[in-house]
Design an enzyme around this catalytic site. Structure first.
Site, PDB file in Angstrom:
ATOM      1  N   LYS A 213      29.252  78.739  13.951  1.00 37.31           N
ATOM      2  CA  LYS A 213      29.840  77.396  13.909  1.00 37.31           C
ATOM      3  C   LYS A 213      28.788  76.370  13.488  1.00 37.31           C
ATOM      4  O   LYS A 213      29.069  75.470  12.686  1.00 37.31           O
ATOM      5  CB  LYS A 213      30.459  77.025  15.263  1.00 37.31           C
ATOM      6  CG  LYS A 213      31.083  75.630  15.203  1.00 37.31           C
ATOM      7  CD  LYS A 213      32.206  75.386  16.144  1.00 37.31           C
ATOM      8  CE  LYS A 213      32.829  74.008  15.856  1.00 37.31           C
ATOM      9  NZ  LYS A 213      33.829  73.597  16.796  1.00 37.31           N
ATOM     10  N   GLU A 223      33.795  67.471   7.832  1.00 35.63           N
ATOM     11  CA  GLU A 223      34.961  68.259   7.396  1.00 35.63           C
ATOM     12  C   GLU A 223      35.539  67.789   6.062  1.00 35.63           C
ATOM     13  O   GLU A 223      36.749  67.594   5.929  1.00 35.63           O
ATOM     14  CB  GLU A 223      36.054  68.279   8.486  1.00 35.63           C
ATOM     15  CG  GLU A 223      37.031  69.435   8.271  1.00 35.63           C
ATOM     16  CD  GLU A 223      38.005  69.659   9.429  1.00 35.63           C
ATOM     17  OE1 GLU A 223      37.570  69.796  10.576  1.00 35.63           O
ATOM     18  OE2 GLU A 223      39.209  69.701   9.132  1.00 35.63           O
ATOM     19  N   HIS A 248      45.979  78.111  24.079  1.00 32.42           N
ATOM     20  CA  HIS A 248      45.494  77.848  22.721  1.00 32.42           C
ATOM     21  C   HIS A 248      45.097  79.149  21.992  1.00 32.42           C
ATOM     22  O   HIS A 248      45.530  79.410  20.873  1.00 32.42           O
ATOM     23  CB  HIS A 248      44.299  76.890  22.791  1.00 32.42           C
ATOM     24  CG  HIS A 248      43.680  76.592  21.470  1.00 32.42           C
ATOM     25  ND1 HIS A 248      44.287  75.793  20.518  1.00 32.42           N
ATOM     26  CD2 HIS A 248      42.511  77.000  20.907  1.00 32.42           C
ATOM     27  CE1 HIS A 248      43.525  75.720  19.440  1.00 32.42           C
ATOM     28  NE2 HIS A 248      42.434  76.447  19.654  1.00 32.42           N
TER      29      HIS A 248
HETATM   30  N1  GLY Z   1      37.443  73.466  16.147  1.00 28.92           N
HETATM   31  C1  GLY Z   1      37.264  73.221  14.779  1.00 28.92           C
HETATM   32  C2  GLY Z   1      36.110  72.340  14.462  1.00 28.92           C
HETATM   33  O1  GLY Z   1      35.323  72.012  15.323  1.00 28.92           O
HETATM   34  O2  GLY Z   1      35.967  71.938  13.329  1.00 28.92           O
END
Ligand code: GLY
Length: 341
Positions: A213, A223, A248
């Site tokens: 992540k 994003e 979820h």
């Molecule tokens: N849960 C998706 C993000 O943090 O972009």
């Protein structure tokens, strides 16, 4: 203990994975104010008792601006100022709320998290998305601001209900599907021990998920593009989650399987690769089928789309460990959803 560093133009967020990390609170340079999920406080009262704290009410229905306002008022009462370190403690709901409060109170105070659920540790607490829901729309109001630390305390996971723990595994296997075929193979080999919460497997799994992540967020914090891949399984997943009583991760697990089937329909994934997705979701104990009303799922996706443009942007698998984002116009989407459900 393992560490991952998330570096953005605003600084470094330190993610630490290990046991008994809550004891580090005593070593902080300044006295923090804790924002603690009420269930976590009940279960681990002794750990947090010595500190000034405010309580975050549990439950998605409390993830609102009303709760935020109540927390602001409590912080004023406790004498918080711009330099006060806020520490959000709990699962994704608590850290999303605490991060939003800390990001907006007095235009922003320093903050960190102690993440107490698997879902929080591998996803929600990392990456700086903080916020609340509005009129049933998830995370409609929020900020992107990184915590200075995220402590993923594995010793707190033992008190999670088994269903909650398994729900977190859905986000773990997502990372394998979208970004890392070796991690996918590791999960296929170690699912049984992961389900038993073997500590060395758990530490590897949480650290690898955090690292994947982190790598994505560092490349695209706001994003604009790449970070969208983290939404694999979430387009249909969120639509399923609107059904009451579905967690979820359970909705995301099924959402990933349906997105894999759509990838196959689009010629991007072989039938045996779709089977592999199904097997891993199944081996985690997540549902792979559910009685779904296609019309309801389609309408829910349309409602969610209010947040984006004209097309629905589906994250699809282009082989294992690789993704592609395809815009699907609404009229096409309806027949696709009817095909899938
Ligand atoms: N849960 C998706 C993000 O943090 O972009």
């Amino acid at each position: 203990m393992q560490q991952v560093k998330l570096t953005t133009p605003d600084g470094v967020s330190e993610i630490v994975v290990g046991e008994l990390l809550s004891s580090r609170l005593q070593m902080l340079e300044q006295e923090p104010i804790l924002m603690i999920d009420e269930n976590v406080l009940i279960q681990h009262h002794d750990l947090f008792e010595p500190f000034r704290s405010v309580i975050i009410p549990s439950g998605e229905s409390n993830k609102t601006l009303q709760t935020v306002e109540a927390l602001y008022r409590e912080l004023v009462g406790l004498g918080a100022d711009r330099s006060t370190l806020m520490v959000g403690i709990g699962g994704g709901l608590a850290t999303d709320l605490a991060g939003f409060v800390a990001s907006t109170f007095l235009r922003g105070t320093p903050f960190g998290f102690i993440s107490t659920t698997l879902l929080g540790q591998v996803d929600a607490s990392i990456g700086g998305k903080n916020g609340v829901n509005l009129e049933g729309y998830k995370n409609m109001i929020g900020t992107i601001r990184q915590p200075s630390f995220v402590w993923c305390d594995l010793s707190l996971l033992g008190t999670l209900e088994s269903r909650e723990y398994i729900s977190g595994i859905a986000e773990v296997i997502k990372y394998g599907f979208i970004r890392d075929i070796h991690f996918l193979e590791y999960l296929e080999e170690h699912m049984e021990t992961l389900l038993k919460q073997d500590l060395s497997v758990l530490e590897h799994v949480v650290t690898t998920s955090a690292a994947i992540k982190t790598e994505v967020v560092q490349k695209d914090e706001k994003e604009a593009n790449l970070r969208k891949i983290l939404n694999f399984g979430h387009t249909i997943g969120h639509a399923i989650e609107r059904h009451k009583g579905i967690l979820h991760g359970e909705a995301v697990g099924l959402g990933m399987l349906l997105a894999a089937r759509l990838s196959h329909l689009q010629g991007l994934l072989s039938a045996s690769e779709v089977d592999r997705v199904e097997q891993l979701v199944l081996s985690a104990g997540l549902p792979v089928s559910m009685k779904l009303d296609p019309e309801e799922i389609y309408q829910n996706i349309r409602k969610d789309k209010k947040k984006s443009g004209e097309d629905v942007h589906f994250v699809l698998l282009k082989g294992m460990g690789n993704t592609i984002i395809r815009p699907i116009p609404l009229p096409e989407l309806k027949s696709i959803v009817y095909d899938l459900c």
